[in-house]
Scaffold this active site. Structure first.
Site, PDB file in Angstrom:
ATOM      1  N   HIS A  35      -8.729   1.620  -5.635  1.00 47.25           N
ATOM      2  CA  HIS A  35      -7.887   0.739  -4.815  1.00 47.25           C
ATOM      3  C   HIS A  35      -6.445   1.160  -4.988  1.00 47.25           C
ATOM      4  O   HIS A  35      -5.986   1.394  -6.116  1.00 47.25           O
ATOM      5  CB  HIS A  35      -8.058  -0.725  -5.228  1.00 47.25           C
TER       6      HIS A  35
ATOM      7  N   TYR B 161       0.802  -1.237   0.000  1.00 47.68           N
ATOM      8  CA  TYR B 161       0.000   0.000   0.000  1.00 47.68           C
ATOM      9  C   TYR B 161       0.833   1.283   0.000  1.00 47.68           C
ATOM     10  O   TYR B 161       0.259   2.376  -0.040  1.00 47.68           O
ATOM     11  CB  TYR B 161      -0.935   0.002   1.214  1.00 47.68           C
TER      12      TYR B 161
HETATM   13  C1  DQA Z   1      -7.702  -2.161  -1.029  1.00 46.76           C
HETATM   14  C2  DQA Z   1      -7.703  -3.588  -1.553  1.00 46.76           C
HETATM   15  C3  DQA Z   1      -8.593  -4.473  -0.700  1.00 46.76           C
HETATM   16  O1  DQA Z   1      -8.584  -5.802  -1.204  1.00 46.76           O
HETATM   17  C4  DQA Z   1      -8.071  -4.489   0.728  1.00 46.76           C
HETATM   18  O2  DQA Z   1      -8.931  -5.264   1.547  1.00 46.76           O
HETATM   19  C5  DQA Z   1      -7.899  -3.137   1.282  1.00 46.76           C
HETATM   20  C6  DQA Z   1      -7.315  -2.100   0.434  1.00 46.76           C
HETATM   21  C7  DQA Z   1      -6.701  -1.271  -1.809  1.00 46.76           C
HETATM   22  O3  DQA Z   1      -6.782  -0.058  -1.657  1.00 46.76           O
HETATM   23  O4  DQA Z   1      -5.842  -1.783  -2.529  1.00 46.76           O
HETATM   24  O5  DQA Z   1      -8.143  -2.889   2.445  1.00 46.76           O
HETATM   25  O6  DQA Z   1      -8.993  -1.593  -1.194  1.00 46.76           O
END
Ligand code: DQA
Length: 141
Positions: free
Chosen positions: A99, A22
């Protein structure tokens, strides 16, 4: 234009949460960047982060009274929440799903989004810039 930017569960941990997936920016740092972008574009943002599905749903309902669009990263609720999907469908505001990570390059359970079918568009895998691109898309619509 006024936009609700919704951050779902666990996104408050950004910065320290799985940084290899992330990135290292905190949620506050992302929000500051988005506010700076908004200031250039005559855009007003309200940011909400919650780890609770009902709080996110209430924020979406409330957006009916003031927002022109929604940008949402639903976190893990992307893959599980019919209620969140129904809320987005119910308010009929243009909504962009974002995402940070490329969910299609990850575990198979992340390949299904219950949210995408009720969104105008979906952006993934581009880190925080995905939010900015989502705002650009709403401004352009
Ligand atoms: C997310 C991807 C999701 O699968 C995960 O559960 C998240 C973050 C992303 O920003 O990549 O919490 O939404």
């Amino acid at each position: 234009m006024q936009v609700l930017v919704l951050h779902g569960p666990n996104l408050n941990l950004l910065g320290t949460r799985e940084p290899e997936v992330y990135g290292t920016l905190t949620l506050d740092q992302i929000n500051v960047r988005l506010d700076a972008f908004a200031a250039e574009r005559d855009l007003q943002l309200r940011m909400v982060q919650s780890n609770h599905e009902g709080v996110l749903i209430d924020a979406i309902h409330d957006a009916r009274t003031w927002a022109d669009g929604i940008v949402i990263n639903p976190g893990g609720l992307t893959h599980t929440s019919i209620a969140l999907r129904d809320a987005i469908a119910g308010v009929e505001l243009p909504t962009i799903e974002v995402h940070l990570s490329n969910v299609y390059a990850r575990e198979p359970f992340r390949h299904t989004s219950l949210i995408s079918p009720v969104c105008r568009g979906v952006i993934g895998g581009l880190g925080w810039i995905g939010y900015r691109l989502a705002l650009e898309a709403l401004l352009d619509s």
